[in-house]
Design an enzyme around this catalytic site. Structure first.
Site, mmCIF file in Angstrom:
data_model
loop_
_atom_site.group_PDB
_atom_site.id
_atom_site.type_symbol
_atom_site.label_atom_id
_atom_site.label_comp_id
_atom_site.label_asym_id
_atom_site.label_seq_id
_atom_site.Cartn_x
_atom_site.Cartn_y
_atom_site.Cartn_z
ATOM 1 N N SER A 266 0.855 -1.181 0.000
ATOM 2 C CA SER A 266 0.000 0.000 0.000
ATOM 3 C C SER A 266 0.899 1.241 0.000
ATOM 4 O O SER A 266 2.070 1.168 0.386
ATOM 5 C CB SER A 266 -0.869 -0.027 1.261
ATOM 6 O OG SER A 266 -1.478 1.220 1.477
ATOM 7 N N ARG A 267 0.307 2.400 -0.377
ATOM 8 C CA ARG A 267 1.061 3.652 -0.207
ATOM 9 C C ARG A 267 1.410 3.845 1.258
ATOM 10 O O ARG A 267 2.417 4.426 1.606
ATOM 11 C CB ARG A 267 0.195 4.851 -0.661
ATOM 12 C CG ARG A 267 0.055 4.983 -2.136
ATOM 13 C CD ARG A 267 -0.934 6.078 -2.455
ATOM 14 N NE ARG A 267 -2.286 5.750 -2.021
ATOM 15 C CZ ARG A 267 -3.335 6.554 -2.097
ATOM 16 N NH1 ARG A 267 -3.197 7.750 -2.591
ATOM 17 N NH2 ARG A 267 -4.535 6.171 -1.701
ATOM 18 N N LYS B 186 -6.328 -3.644 -16.334
ATOM 19 C CA LYS B 186 -6.718 -2.917 -17.535
ATOM 20 C C LYS B 186 -7.072 -1.497 -17.184
ATOM 21 O O LYS B 186 -7.502 -1.281 -16.046
ATOM 22 C CB LYS B 186 -7.872 -3.608 -18.263
ATOM 23 C CG LYS B 186 -9.049 -4.083 -17.427
ATOM 24 C CD LYS B 186 -9.763 -3.168 -16.487
ATOM 25 C CE LYS B 186 -10.445 -1.964 -17.035
ATOM 26 N NZ LYS B 186 -11.162 -1.171 -15.974
ATOM 27 N N ASP C 205 -11.902 3.429 -18.427
ATOM 28 C CA ASP C 205 -12.367 2.463 -17.429
ATOM 29 C C ASP C 205 -13.201 1.341 -18.050
ATOM 30 O O ASP C 205 -12.942 0.164 -17.804
ATOM 31 C CB ASP C 205 -13.196 3.174 -16.346
ATOM 32 C CG ASP C 205 -13.531 2.229 -15.204
ATOM 33 O OD1 ASP C 205 -12.605 1.621 -14.654
ATOM 34 O OD2 ASP C 205 -14.726 2.071 -14.881
HETATM 35 N N1 LIG Z 1 -10.581 -6.403 -14.202
HETATM 36 C C1 LIG Z 1 -11.585 -5.948 -13.477
HETATM 37 O O1 LIG Z 1 -12.607 -6.617 -13.281
HETATM 38 C C2 LIG Z 1 -11.457 -4.590 -12.817
HETATM 39 C C3 LIG Z 1 -12.498 -4.115 -12.006
HETATM 40 C C4 LIG Z 1 -12.313 -2.895 -11.335
HETATM 41 C C5 LIG Z 1 -11.143 -2.175 -11.519
HETATM 42 N N2 LIG Z 1 -10.164 -2.648 -12.351
HETATM 43 C C6 LIG Z 1 -8.912 -1.904 -12.533
HETATM 44 O O2 LIG Z 1 -8.165 -2.019 -11.323
HETATM 45 C C7 LIG Z 1 -7.439 -0.822 -11.062
HETATM 46 C C8 LIG Z 1 -7.802 -0.310 -9.645
HETATM 47 O O3 LIG Z 1 -9.197 -0.082 -9.610
HETATM 48 P P1 LIG Z 1 -10.018 -0.198 -8.236
HETATM 49 O O4 LIG Z 1 -11.444 -0.255 -8.599
HETATM 50 O O5 LIG Z 1 -9.462 -1.282 -7.382
HETATM 51 O O6 LIG Z 1 -9.688 1.244 -7.592
HETATM 52 P P2 LIG Z 1 -9.745 1.640 -6.063
HETATM 53 O O7 LIG Z 1 -10.772 0.837 -5.362
HETATM 54 O O8 LIG Z 1 -9.814 3.118 -6.010
HETATM 55 O O9 LIG Z 1 -8.310 1.165 -5.511
HETATM 56 C C9 LIG Z 1 -7.113 1.679 -6.027
HETATM 57 C C10 LIG Z 1 -6.016 1.465 -5.007
HETATM 58 O O10 LIG Z 1 -4.838 2.067 -5.532
HETATM 59 C C11 LIG Z 1 -4.089 2.642 -4.486
HETATM 60 N N3 LIG Z 1 -3.706 4.024 -4.835
HETATM 61 C C12 LIG Z 1 -2.470 4.453 -5.150
HETATM 62 N N4 LIG Z 1 -2.448 5.758 -5.411
HETATM 63 C C13 LIG Z 1 -3.715 6.201 -5.264
HETATM 64 C C14 LIG Z 1 -4.311 7.485 -5.367
HETATM 65 N N5 LIG Z 1 -3.596 8.579 -5.682
HETATM 66 N N6 LIG Z 1 -5.633 7.578 -5.143
HETATM 67 C C15 LIG Z 1 -6.356 6.493 -4.815
HETATM 68 N N7 LIG Z 1 -5.830 5.247 -4.701
HETATM 69 C C16 LIG Z 1 -4.516 5.099 -4.909
HETATM 70 C C17 LIG Z 1 -4.932 2.600 -3.225
HETATM 71 O O11 LIG Z 1 -4.385 1.611 -2.375
HETATM 72 P P3 LIG Z 1 -3.265 2.024 -1.297
HETATM 73 O O12 LIG Z 1 -3.501 3.474 -0.945
HETATM 74 O O13 LIG Z 1 -3.531 1.111 -0.162
HETATM 75 O O14 LIG Z 1 -1.962 1.813 -1.952
HETATM 76 C C18 LIG Z 1 -6.303 2.140 -3.681
HETATM 77 O O15 LIG Z 1 -6.899 1.270 -2.772
HETATM 78 C C19 LIG Z 1 -7.797 0.141 -12.188
HETATM 79 O O16 LIG Z 1 -6.786 0.079 -13.162
HETATM 80 C C20 LIG Z 1 -9.092 -0.408 -12.752
HETATM 81 O O17 LIG Z 1 -9.258 -0.128 -14.135
HETATM 82 C C21 LIG Z 1 -10.311 -3.840 -12.988
#
Ligand SMILES: NC(=O)c1ccc[n+]([C@@H]2O[C@H](COP(=O)([O-])OP(=O)(O)OC[C@H]3O[C@@H](n4cnc5c(N)ncnc54)[C@H](OP(=O)(O)O)[C@@H]3O)[C@@H](O)[C@H]2O)c1
Length: 319
Positions: free
Chosen positions: A35-36, A95, A177
């Site tokens: 995590s960050r 992705k 997205d």
């Molecule tokens: N394949 C699929 O089914 C699927 C579905 C949803 C999303 N995705 C992809 O997965 C990736 C993440 O999406 P997500 O839905 O998991 O997003 P999310 O819930 O917002 O989580 C992103 C994570 O990235 C970290 N992070 C690092 N810098 C950040 C910042 N400046 N602001 C916010 N978070 C930051 C955070 O973890 P820490 O702070 O703990 O490091 C956060 O928990 C994206 O590329 C998205 O396109 C894929």
């Protein structure tokens, strides 16, 4: 079955939690979670069953980590994939691979330099329903394909105002997205388009597109209609329309783990074929293991990512 890989995960967000049940079912070993914030990394590791938790750097420095799952906001994919490759780790990157073709190419080059694998995590491609579609197309059940219609969208309410998907700095926008799925699937079936006409609208004034539609043109008058949205109940759909019939895939990209239907109109009339349920994320993790351990080719090499971005860029320019 080949030996499980030792995995490190970067990020603690929504997709990590959605991916982990399939990961566990595939027998993956969760070595480290980053995590960050190192305290959040440790807490998430304890909660989610990783042996160790800490920062992203800690994950990359962990000798037991062979493969890294980059599950960060889109704008961070290139930096952390390249850093993981430089640490000698194979990478499964969420992705879209990155929000520009140039970044995708830099990621591929970094992985090639270090001799590690890079896969874009388009989990939907592993679903066996697509083999049933391919079989029907190869058998000529709907005749020559004339039109492909694909859509992916949902309404993001005000409670999601802080979502990374609405941040221009983090590579947000409906095109990146959910539009990336539509582009990826269209390229998979029809290849690279000759022309892209489209519109992308920033309805919320947040500096990212939230609603978009495009028409892609192919030789012999074949067309594809693509749409994506954060502002409507668009849902997920794909329809492959041939001269004599058509095939529709309800719940196209996220059919769930239950039976997945295929609605077909062909010479036999209108009927529904049902494909058994799977966890796409489990199949993704198993395929990645087989790529690393046995050299089984991947369905979605990192080298595919730049072409998707070129179409998204053309769509955005056209709009
Ligand atoms: N394949 C699929 O089914 C699927 C579905 C949803 C999303 N995705 C992809 O997965 C990736 C993440 O999406 P997500 O839905 O998991 O997003 P999310 O819930 O917002 O989580 C992103 C994570 O990235 C970290 N992070 C690092 N810098 C950040 C910042 N400046 N602001 C916010 N978070 C930051 C955070 O973890 P820490 O702070 O703990 O490091 C956060 O928990 C994206 O590329 C998205 O396109 C894929």
């Amino acid at each position: 079955m080949s030996a499980p890989l030792g995995w490190g995960v970067l990020g603690t967000g929504g997709i990590v939690r959605r991916w982990l049940p399939g990961f566990r079912a595939a027998g993956g070993t969760l070595v480290a979670l980053g995590s960050r914030d190192p305290a959040r990394g440790r807490a998430a590791a304890a909660e989610l069953g990783a042996a160790r938790g800490g920062t992203y750097e800690d994950v990359l420095a962990d000798r037991a980590v062979e493969a890294v799952y980059v599950a960060l906001p889109n704008a961070l994919h290139a930096e952390w994939t390249i850093r993981a490759a430089e640490a000698g780790k194979h990478v499964l990157c969420e992705k879209p691979l990155a929000p520009s073709a140039a970044e995708c190419e830099a990621m591929v080059a970094a992985c090639e330099r270090r001799g590690v694998h890079l896969v874009e995590a388009f989990m939907y491609r592993y679903h066996p329903r697509w083999s049933a579609v391919r079989r029907r197309l190869d058998e000529g059940s709907i005749g020559q394909v004339r039109l492909l219609r694909v859509a992916f969208g949902f309404r993001m309410g005000p409670e999601r105002d802080a979502d990374v998907r609405l941040s221009p700095e983090l590579g947000g926008g409906a095109l990146q997205d959910v539009g990336c799925y539509c582009v990826n699937a269209t390229r998979w079936f029809l290849g690279e388009p000759g022309a892209v006409r489209g519109r992308a609208v920033d309805r919320r004034g947040r500096g990212v597109d939230t609603h978009a539609a495009a028409v892609l043109e192919y030789p012999d008058g074949v067309l594809a209609e693509l749409s994506c949205s954060f502002d409507s109940a668009l849902g997920q759909s794909m329809e492959i329309v041939g001269e004599r019939g058509r095939i529709a895939l309800p719940g196209t990209f996220l059919p769930g783990t239950g039976e997945a239907p295929l609605d077909v109109i062909d010479a036999g009339g209108e009927h529904r074929e049902v494909v058994g349920g799977v966890d796409q994320y489990r199949l993704e993790v198993e395929a990645f293991r087989d790529l690393v351990r046995d050299g089984t080719p991947t369905l979605i090499p990192g080298s595919d990512g730049a072409a998707t971005q070129r179409v998204i860029a053309a769509w955005r320019r056209a709009g």
